[in-house]
Design a protein around this motif. Structure first.
Motif, PDB file in Angstrom:
ATOM      1  N   TYR A 196       0.190  -4.328 -10.031  1.00  0.00           N
ATOM      2  CA  TYR A 196      -0.365  -3.072 -10.515  1.00  0.00           C
ATOM      3  C   TYR A 196       0.268  -2.756 -11.868  1.00  0.00           C
ATOM      4  O   TYR A 196       1.372  -2.220 -11.938  1.00  0.00           O
ATOM      5  CB  TYR A 196      -0.112  -1.950  -9.507  1.00  0.00           C
ATOM      6  CG  TYR A 196      -0.860  -2.131  -8.209  1.00  0.00           C
ATOM      7  CD1 TYR A 196      -2.066  -1.488  -7.981  1.00  0.00           C
ATOM      8  CD2 TYR A 196      -0.365  -2.984  -7.216  1.00  0.00           C
ATOM      9  CE1 TYR A 196      -2.771  -1.672  -6.800  1.00  0.00           C
ATOM     10  CE2 TYR A 196      -1.067  -3.180  -6.028  1.00  0.00           C
ATOM     11  CZ  TYR A 196      -2.263  -2.517  -5.830  1.00  0.00           C
ATOM     12  OH  TYR A 196      -2.954  -2.707  -4.663  1.00  0.00           O
ATOM     13  N   PRO A 197      -0.428  -3.077 -12.968  1.00  0.00           N
ATOM     14  CA  PRO A 197       0.150  -2.868 -14.294  1.00  0.00           C
ATOM     15  C   PRO A 197      -0.059  -1.434 -14.768  1.00  0.00           C
ATOM     16  O   PRO A 197      -0.905  -0.693 -14.242  1.00  0.00           O
ATOM     17  CB  PRO A 197      -0.643  -3.849 -15.164  1.00  0.00           C
ATOM     18  CG  PRO A 197      -1.997  -3.879 -14.523  1.00  0.00           C
ATOM     19  CD  PRO A 197      -1.749  -3.728 -13.036  1.00  0.00           C
ATOM     20  N   ARG A 240       6.539   7.873   3.357  1.00  0.00           N
ATOM     21  CA  ARG A 240       7.140   8.143   2.048  1.00  0.00           C
ATOM     22  C   ARG A 240       6.061   8.282   0.982  1.00  0.00           C
ATOM     23  O   ARG A 240       4.982   7.696   1.103  1.00  0.00           O
ATOM     24  CB  ARG A 240       8.111   7.026   1.661  1.00  0.00           C
ATOM     25  CG  ARG A 240       9.290   6.896   2.602  1.00  0.00           C
ATOM     26  CD  ARG A 240      10.255   5.832   2.114  1.00  0.00           C
ATOM     27  NE  ARG A 240      11.432   5.736   2.938  1.00  0.00           N
ATOM     28  CZ  ARG A 240      12.505   6.504   2.822  1.00  0.00           C
ATOM     29  NH1 ARG A 240      12.549   7.439   1.894  1.00  0.00           N
ATOM     30  NH2 ARG A 240      13.546   6.337   3.623  1.00  0.00           N
ATOM     31  N   THR A 241       6.387   9.047  -0.059  1.00  0.00           N
ATOM     32  CA  THR A 241       5.482   9.191  -1.195  1.00  0.00           C
ATOM     33  C   THR A 241       6.301   9.075  -2.477  1.00  0.00           C
ATOM     34  O   THR A 241       7.286   9.788  -2.664  1.00  0.00           O
ATOM     35  CB  THR A 241       4.758  10.553  -1.170  1.00  0.00           C
ATOM     36  OG1 THR A 241       4.040  10.686   0.061  1.00  0.00           O
ATOM     37  CG2 THR A 241       3.776  10.666  -2.331  1.00  0.00           C
ATOM     38  N   LEU A 242       5.883   8.172  -3.339  1.00  0.00           N
ATOM     39  CA  LEU A 242       6.630   7.882  -4.556  1.00  0.00           C
ATOM     40  C   LEU A 242       5.642   7.766  -5.710  1.00  0.00           C
ATOM     41  O   LEU A 242       4.538   7.246  -5.539  1.00  0.00           O
ATOM     42  CB  LEU A 242       7.428   6.593  -4.359  1.00  0.00           C
ATOM     43  CG  LEU A 242       8.401   6.140  -5.446  1.00  0.00           C
ATOM     44  CD1 LEU A 242       9.563   5.387  -4.804  1.00  0.00           C
ATOM     45  CD2 LEU A 242       7.695   5.200  -6.434  1.00  0.00           C
ATOM     46  N   LEU A 243       6.025   8.243  -6.873  1.00  0.00           N
ATOM     47  CA  LEU A 243       5.184   8.164  -8.068  1.00  0.00           C
ATOM     48  C   LEU A 243       5.828   7.219  -9.080  1.00  0.00           C
ATOM     49  O   LEU A 243       7.020   7.340  -9.377  1.00  0.00           O
ATOM     50  CB  LEU A 243       5.015   9.549  -8.694  1.00  0.00           C
ATOM     51  CG  LEU A 243       4.169   9.634  -9.974  1.00  0.00           C
ATOM     52  CD1 LEU A 243       2.722   9.228  -9.703  1.00  0.00           C
ATOM     53  CD2 LEU A 243       4.229  11.046 -10.564  1.00  0.00           C
ATOM     54  N   VAL A 244       5.039   6.283  -9.589  1.00  0.00           N
ATOM     55  CA  VAL A 244       5.505   5.364 -10.622  1.00  0.00           C
ATOM     56  C   VAL A 244       4.943   5.833 -11.966  1.00  0.00           C
ATOM     57  O   VAL A 244       3.728   5.823 -12.175  1.00  0.00           O
ATOM     58  CB  VAL A 244       5.060   3.920 -10.338  1.00  0.00           C
ATOM     59  CG1 VAL A 244       5.490   2.994 -11.473  1.00  0.00           C
ATOM     60  CG2 VAL A 244       5.636   3.436  -9.014  1.00  0.00           C
ATOM     61  N   LEU A 300       3.560  -5.224  -6.448  1.00  0.00           N
ATOM     62  CA  LEU A 300       4.479  -5.107  -7.569  1.00  0.00           C
ATOM     63  C   LEU A 300       3.885  -4.161  -8.607  1.00  0.00           C
ATOM     64  O   LEU A 300       2.797  -4.413  -9.127  1.00  0.00           O
ATOM     65  CB  LEU A 300       4.742  -6.471  -8.207  1.00  0.00           C
ATOM     66  CG  LEU A 300       5.735  -6.462  -9.378  1.00  0.00           C
ATOM     67  CD1 LEU A 300       7.159  -6.206  -8.872  1.00  0.00           C
ATOM     68  CD2 LEU A 300       5.674  -7.782 -10.148  1.00  0.00           C
ATOM     69  N   PHE A 301       4.622  -3.095  -8.910  1.00  0.00           N
ATOM     70  CA  PHE A 301       4.222  -2.134  -9.926  1.00  0.00           C
ATOM     71  C   PHE A 301       4.991  -2.498 -11.186  1.00  0.00           C
ATOM     72  O   PHE A 301       6.194  -2.265 -11.298  1.00  0.00           O
ATOM     73  CB  PHE A 301       4.491  -0.717  -9.428  1.00  0.00           C
ATOM     74  CG  PHE A 301       3.725  -0.430  -8.159  1.00  0.00           C
ATOM     75  CD1 PHE A 301       2.448   0.097  -8.217  1.00  0.00           C
ATOM     76  CD2 PHE A 301       4.261  -0.745  -6.918  1.00  0.00           C
ATOM     77  CE1 PHE A 301       1.706   0.325  -7.051  1.00  0.00           C
ATOM     78  CE2 PHE A 301       3.536  -0.535  -5.752  1.00  0.00           C
ATOM     79  CZ  PHE A 301       2.261   0.005  -5.826  1.00  0.00           C
ATOM     80  N   ALA A 302       4.268  -3.105 -12.138  1.00  0.00           N
ATOM     81  CA  ALA A 302       4.916  -3.893 -13.176  1.00  0.00           C
ATOM     82  C   ALA A 302       5.196  -3.155 -14.472  1.00  0.00           C
ATOM     83  O   ALA A 302       5.798  -3.735 -15.378  1.00  0.00           O
ATOM     84  CB  ALA A 302       4.062  -5.127 -13.482  1.00  0.00           C
TER      85      ALA A 302
END
Length: 204
Positions: A182-183, A21-25, A142-144
């Motif tokens: 990951y802020p 999977r590939t996802l962008l935050v 965690l992408f915060a």
């Protein structure tokens, strides 16, 4: 899992690749014309199955409309932040960055969190900075978003719509079972440092 940082001004956008999977935050700042080039050099944007927006501020949603239109990447946003991004208003919520205000192109998210997310990606509501602020937990990372920043050291952001809610959300995030944070602003840091910050806040 592979994690790539796509910088846009002072904002970190995170490209996550795991289990096929590939996802962008987040989607950077609208006036940052280099953002799409940086993204294209990292991955074929057509491989990105979802854009997860941590909240509706303009330094996080700047290229969301373009990514949906040009590459068919659906965006997911918490419903409490819809008023910040949708048309017809051209500048619904401009976030201060230095001495100027940045505008974004209004758009309609394809999904409202928690819909549209892969089963292995868990949204974690963390209201305070905005009503719809939301972190994302993928495996043990965690992408915060703006729930916490980390320049010299982890800290709450100086601005929140609801400072008490932002404080409470950070305390809840510190209880999660994960290893790295990951802020959106600053450097990644281990979970132990978030727990240290949470303890310090509770004692204050």
């Amino acid at each position: 899992m592979r994690i790539h940082r796509i910088r846009s001004g002072m904002t970190n956008c995170w490209l996550i690749q795991w289990s096929g999977r590939t996802l962008l935050v987040d989607a950077g700042i609208a006036w940052d014309r280099r953002f799409l080039g940086h993204l294209q050099r990292t991955v074929d944007p057509h491989m990105i199955e979802l854009l997860f927006l941590t909240h509706g501020h303009t330094d996080h949603i700047g290229h969301a409309a373009a990514l949906q239109e040009y590459y068919g990447i659906p965006a997911a946003l918490h419903p409490a932040d819809l008023a910040l991004v949708m048309p017809p208003a051209p500048d619904i919520r401009a976030v201060r960055s230095g001495r100027k205000k940045e505008k974004h192109v209004p758009f309609s998210p394809a999904f409202l969190v928690p819909d549209g997310l892969p089963p292995s990606a868990t949204p974690i509501p963390c209201p305070g900075h905005t009503a719809g602020s939301c972190a994302l937990l993928v495996e043990d990372c965690l992408f915060a978003g703006d729930a916490v920043m980390s320049f010299l050291h982890p800290a709450l952001l100086g601005y929140s719509e609801n400072p008490q809610a932002a404080r409470d959300s950070l305390l809840r995030l510190a209880r999660l079972d994960c290893s790295m944070i990951y802020p959106a602003h600053g450097r990644p840091f281990p979970m132990e440092r978030l727990r240290y910050l949470a303890d310090k806040i509770q004692r204050s």
